[in-house]
Write a protein that holds these residues in place. Sequence first.
Motif: not given
Length: 233
Positions: A159-188
């Motif tokens: 998404y970043e390559l073509d400047g799709h900033a809103t979609q880029q944020l969405l993907a970053r949000g799912y990365s964060a959600l995945t980290a939250k699901k992981n007990p060793v990275a939940s707070a981050r």
Amino acid sequence: MEKPGSDDIERSIQELIALGSPAEAAGGFVRLGKEYYKTQRDIGGVIAIGEAGVDFCIKSAAAASDAGTATSLRTFAKTIAYNAAANCWPGWGDQGVEIDDVHLEAGLKLAVLARDLVRQLKLGTKEIGTSHWLVGALELALGRLREAAIDFERAERAYELDGHATQQLLARGYSALTAKKNPVASARGASALAEVMKSLREEGSKEAVFFANQLATADRIFCDDVEVSAHRE
């Protein structure tokens, strides 16, 4: 409403295959998959229609007499695979939909196929990003957090390559959600997810607000039982 049985689904599939025009049949598979999910909420049937439609389109593309027709049919195959796979994801929170691990595995195979077709057809970085997002979403649902994190990161980069900033944020949000699901990275993960959702809501477009709400629903579905523990970081 009583759900159609497997014989009814097979009959609908065969009626489409029997149409004289492969392109007409391919379009029929797209419409049948959407309508069946909308009216029946039966994921097993959605998968059966999707798999049959993809198989038909790929075989018809191989047999096509010209490159343009072949490309069109492969594009239909990508759409059918993506739509069916997306309907296998429980993160939408749709009412009346029951999804188990067998459905998730089948959906993941269709999502991977859709991603591969996006690359083969050279459909661009936005489509590549979206196809990686869906693969990651199904990996997340299956508890394959490492694999999901990789695909969400790839989606964000695309998404970043073509400047799709809103979609880029969405993907970053799912990365964060995945980290939250992981007990060793939940707070981050929880902190990063809250920041992304805040950014999306501040961006304020209809699409950004939709993405923020989508993330909130997925957070409730996948992380409702997560205990955020900073000392485990």
